[in-house]
Design an enzyme around this catalytic site. Structure first.
Site, PDB file in Angstrom:
ATOM      1  N   ASP A   1       0.754  -1.292  -0.122  1.00 51.31           N
ATOM      2  CA  ASP A   1      -0.106   0.309   0.403  1.00 51.31           C
ATOM      3  C   ASP A   1       0.527   1.152   0.243  1.00 51.31           C
ATOM      4  OD1 ASP A   1      -1.999  -0.738  -0.354  1.00 51.31           O
ATOM      5  OD2 ASP A   1      -2.754  -1.525   2.536  1.00 51.31           O
TER       6      ASP A   1
ATOM      7  N   TYR B   1       6.684  -9.659   7.300  1.00 52.07           N
ATOM      8  CA  TYR B   1       6.776  -7.892   7.469  1.00 52.07           C
ATOM      9  C   TYR B   1       6.672  -7.915   8.954  1.00 52.07           C
ATOM     10  CZ  TYR B   1       3.749  -8.046   3.347  1.00 52.07           C
ATOM     11  OH  TYR B   1       2.713  -7.417   1.923  1.00 52.07           O
TER      12      TYR B   1
END
Lengths: 243, 243
Positions: free
Chosen positions: A51, A109
């Site tokens: 994003d 992540y």
């Protein structure tokens, strides 16, 4: 000839990874750079989207182009033309059946929380949480997430259709370091905004706004509620893609 | 009532500290923020300028305004309205004879070199030097700079008239940390681009492009040459102003 590339980027000034009309994405910046070198438009394929504002320590992409000078020279050519907030870390020739997205076996992540108020040099890379969080309850809630679960309640619930919302988190950890609380998650795949939702929800547990049992409830009912909070993009780093 | 404020800023996106026509400076951003709070234009006075891209861990400024709610409340009001790349660290009432610039007794700067190529998350805050530098010759040259000297050859030679180009460096140090070489300088005052010229010149010594004796020569002849290199702004931090 197919090439696999690893790159890092600071997502602050990009509209995410994926090319989209009228916005500058990391992918587009790399494609324009390649066009400058190869004198033709070469589309690249990333391992997945990130994003707007999300960073990558290692994003992987591939592309096809006949180039006879080897990966090291290509890396240098790309490297020297990219802006400073994107860096190509390696370029290597791979077989034609390698695919950055479909060959990926797992991703890791890291979400960076800062306990307090981040200084002007750190705000791009963390979410500042001024209130004290309870690491014990966060760890307890995190342990519920490990394993195979239906994460329908803990990802974005709009705009994306998944064949399945079941994912397997193989590893999750909380580490405290210099005022930072780093949350890391490794899984066979993540849905849209899933890591940010996991991070935001765990912070809500740490702040006592929701209980550990609410996290269990998300997994059991698969129903998303306002208590599943999406943490800001700037604290999120794609750390590694595993093949 | 006079107020003394300490602030930090990331200089990347500002045209330096000092307000100038048609550009956004850190000073102007703070003045516009104060105007929003006080509903009138309140000019602020900084301890000195910093160039475009130079950062401050602590810059000090003062201004005059009658405010009856105390420094802590003013700090919070300013803090909450500033963009994330500027932070007010403290606000305290001082006597009318305090002056951020004229009362300053000394300043300390740090210059950050990175040995190698900085990643996309660090490039705003260092100068990447890919070649190996010799820290021993840099230390030797640095020791020549400590004390009272005429630094005419080691500062910008255009656009600024100084009453004197003599300054006293009371402390200078080189520290190696996580791939960074941090150069710090404390002096009673610095001329325009002086720290960046000191840093750039020391790096030239470390790379063997000039010798330690050339640095002595700068101090003796007071003549600037192309060998006195100005290091990029982004590696420079104003660390502290002493009163």
């Amino acid at each position: 000839m197919r090439w696999k590339c690893g790159c890092s980027y600071d997502g602050t000034d990009y509209f995410g990874w994926q090319t989209q009309e009228g916005q500058m994405s990391a992918q587009q910046m790399i494609e324009e750079t390649l066009e400058g070198i190869f004198k033709s438009r070469v589309p690249i394929q990333g391992s997945g989207r990130t994003d707007t504002g999300v960073h990558a320590e290692e994003q992987v992409f591939h592309f096809d182009f006949d180039w006879e000078h080897g990966g090291e020279k290509m890396k240098k050519a790309i490297y020297s033309r990219l802006p400073k907030d994107i860096r190509v870390n390696y370029v290597e020739e791979v077989s034609d059946d390698f695919h950055s997205r479909f060959s990926a076996k797992a991703k890791r992540y890291r979400y960076q929380l800062f306990m307090g108020t981040a200084d002007p040099f750190a705000w791009r890379y963390c979410w500042s949480v001024p209130e004290r969080v309870n690491l014990n309850t966060m760890k307890e809630a995190m342990s519920l997430l490990v394993g195979e679960h239906d994460f329908a309640a803990l990802a974005a619930n709009r705009g994306v259709d998944y064949e399945s919302t079941v994912r397997t988190i193989t590893h999750a950890a909380i580490e405290l370091e210099n005022g930072y609380v780093n949350l890391s998650f490794q899984a066979d795949g993540f849905m849209y905004k899933m890591v940010r939702t996991l991070a935001g929800t765990l912070v809500n547990v740490g702040l006592g706004r929701i209980g550990v049992e609410d996290v269990q409830n998300f997994l059991d009912t698969k129903k998303r509620t306002a208590m599943a909070f999406v943490a800001p993009a700037r604290g999120l780093f794609l750390e590694r893609v595993f093949y």
